[in-house]
Design an enzyme around this catalytic site. Structure first.
Site, PDB file in Angstrom:
ATOM      1  N   SER A   1      -9.615   1.500   3.045  1.00  0.00           N
ATOM      2  CA  SER A   1      -8.786   2.317   2.181  1.00  0.00           C
ATOM      3  C   SER A   1      -7.787   1.513   1.351  1.00  0.00           C
ATOM      4  CB  SER A   1      -8.026   3.342   3.020  1.00  0.00           C
ATOM      5  OG  SER A   1      -7.192   2.684   3.967  1.00  0.00           O
TER       6      SER A   1
ATOM      7  N   SER B   1      -9.950  -1.045   7.038  1.00  0.00           N
ATOM      8  CA  SER B   1      -9.366  -0.912   5.698  1.00  0.00           C
ATOM      9  C   SER B   1      -8.685  -2.143   5.118  1.00  0.00           C
ATOM     10  CB  SER B   1      -8.407   0.269   5.663  1.00  0.00           C
ATOM     11  OG  SER B   1      -9.160   1.458   5.614  1.00  0.00           O
TER      12      SER B   1
ATOM     13  N   LYS C   1       0.855  -1.207   0.000  1.00  0.00           N
ATOM     14  CA  LYS C   1       0.000   0.000   0.000  1.00  0.00           C
ATOM     15  C   LYS C   1       0.885   1.249   0.000  1.00  0.00           C
ATOM     16  CE  LYS C   1      -3.934   1.699   2.801  1.00  0.00           C
ATOM     17  NZ  LYS C   1      -4.772   1.362   3.987  1.00  0.00           N
TER      18      LYS C   1
END
Ligand SMILES: NC(=O)CC[C@H](N)C(=O)O
Length: 449
Positions: free
Chosen positions: A157, A181, A79
């Protein structure tokens, strides 16, 4: 949609010589580059040469019988929130464009590399990890698994993280979970996502959202894939996972808040999963959790995320506020109005909440609840801020309960093949990570009837 292999299968193929790390990396890079796919919106950066060089190094070590683990050479995605040596960490934003490249890898990235995993690239995410929906106005929004022609959100996210695994652009993903997330994008894309007990995995080298709640976890294709990655992230030995028999499992379904306002498909899938578990001998009790009613009022002034993120962003947002997504900056700025006393109240109330919830759930092996209240909304339907706020809350609500109690949780796909993805969440008190993995491994195969 093609079925991509688990980490165990990839390890076997590497061991037997049916594949090589180079071949795996080349195949992932080709899928990322496919103009018909979601690669452009899933990855913010791919360092092809570095990934191929790492793959060749692992192939060499394997030939010399010196591979650092059975999984050495398997490509994984990172990420955009994590430092990777030599790269700029942008956290899905444009506000950090002028930052210097990271001088070293985040601790978690370094641990994954030490086990031989190959970093394939940085994945897209919602700006600064805000929201459970997965929309990014700066870099585009990768379409999630459901109904691709129409374009439904990937969940967030860790949006690119989930899509990278879904589409075989990586075979595991490093994500973060502050309020869901890792679990929400896993649920929306029919894969597995894990939120560990926060203290097990160091946050060093990642951009914080809320340092009280931020947890670092994997997204992957099976419970055992997540357990392998989690062990590496926590710097524990990779031990074989023993699935717990469903017979005799004691599961509690919280009827407070967690079952409110569910989409019909979520409610049906959840009830079917409970029935299947009970048919296999699980003891399921529906329990009231009055403590959960305290969480809404605790977060009324923006909660930990507001004060903790405001402390981190307050100078940057003064100079670069115009490039922030307004849906993110408005939430960060709520921290300005919180007083130190408000924040101290929050710390004390959370401590009490954790103690009371832990006492209530102690007789059970795990809590079981729907990961999200909604199924993935259409991207186009969220242009309106009101609709966005409503669906975002419905995405985050159940997952956030577990971050607030400092617990650990996994989201497993529970829908039937071809149906809209729905996640089933198994959660436990902080420190019960191993048990949650064993329970999840025991039920993974049977709940997707
Ligand atoms: N990063 C996350 O887990 C999302 C959580 C965060 N609570 C939000 O509201 O946006």
């Amino acid at each position: 949609m093609p079925e991509f292999p688990t980490l165990a299968k990839l390890a076997e193929d590497l061991e037997s010589g049916r594949t090589t790390a180079r071949k795996l990396v080349e195949a992932c890079i080709a899928r990322i580059a496919d103009p018909a796919g979601e690669g452009q919106r899933t990855f913010l950066h791919v360092d092809k040469d570095a990934a191929l060089a790492a793959a060749d190094a692992m192939d060499g070590l394997r030939k010399a019988k010196a591979a650092p683990s059975r999984y050495a050479g398997i490509p994984i995605s990172i990420k955009d929130l994590f430092d990777i040596k030599g790269q700029v960490t942008r956290a899905g934003s444009r506000a950090l464009d002028d930052s210097p490249p990271a001088e070293q890898d985040a601790v978690t990235v370094a641990r994954l590399r030490r086990a031989g995993f190959v970093v394939i690239g940085r994945t897209n995410m919602t700006e600064f990890a805000y929201s459970g929906i997965g929309i990014n106005p700066h870099y585009g929004t990768p379409k999630g698994a459901w109904n691709r022609a129409q374009g439904h959100v990937p969940g967030g996210s860790s949006a690119g993280a989930a899509v990278s695994v879904l589409d075989g652009m990586a075979h595991g993903a490093l994500g973060t979970d502050t309020g869901g997330s890792c679990r929400i994008p896993a649920a929306y894309n029919g894969i597995v996502g894990y939120k560990p007990t926060q203290r097990r995995v160091p946050l060093d080298g990642s951009v914080p959202l809320s340092f009280s709640l931020d947890s670092i976890g994997p997204l992957a294709r099976s419970v055992s894939c997540c357990a392998i990655l989690d062990a590496v992230l926590a710097n524990e030995p990779i031990a074989p996972l023993k699935p717990r028999p469903i017979q005799g499992m004691r599961l509690a379904v919280p009827t407070t808040i967690a079952l409110d306002d569910l989409d019909a498909e979520v409610a049906e899938t959840f009830e079917r999963a409970l029935k299947t578990l009970s048919d296999h001998g699980a003891i399921i009790e529906r329990i009231e959790m009055a403590e959960f009613h305290d969480i809404g009022p605790m977060n009324a002034k923006g909660g930990f995320a507001a004060s903790e993120s405001y402390a981190w962003h307050r100078y940057l947002i003064t100079s670069k506020g115009d490039v922030y997504d307004p849906r993110v900056s408005v939430r960060i700025m709520r921290g300005e109005a919180q007083s130190a006393a408000d924040y101290i109240d929050l710390l004390n109330e959370r401590r009490s909440l954790i103690a009371r919830v832990n006492a209530r759930i102690a007789p059970y092996d795990a809590l079981v609840l729907p990961t999200t209240a909604n199924t993935p909304p259409k991207i186009a339907d969220l242009a309106d801020d009101k609709a966005f706020t409503r669906e975002n809350l419905r995405a985050l609500r159940n997952c956030t309960l577990i971050n607030m109690i400092d617990g650990c949780a996994i989201s497993l796909p529970a829908h039937r093949q071809g149906d809209v993805p729905v996640g089933l969440m198994l959660a436990g008190a902080g420190g019960s990570d191993r048990r949650i993995f064993e329970l999840a491994a025991g039920m993974e195969a049977v709940i997707r009837v």
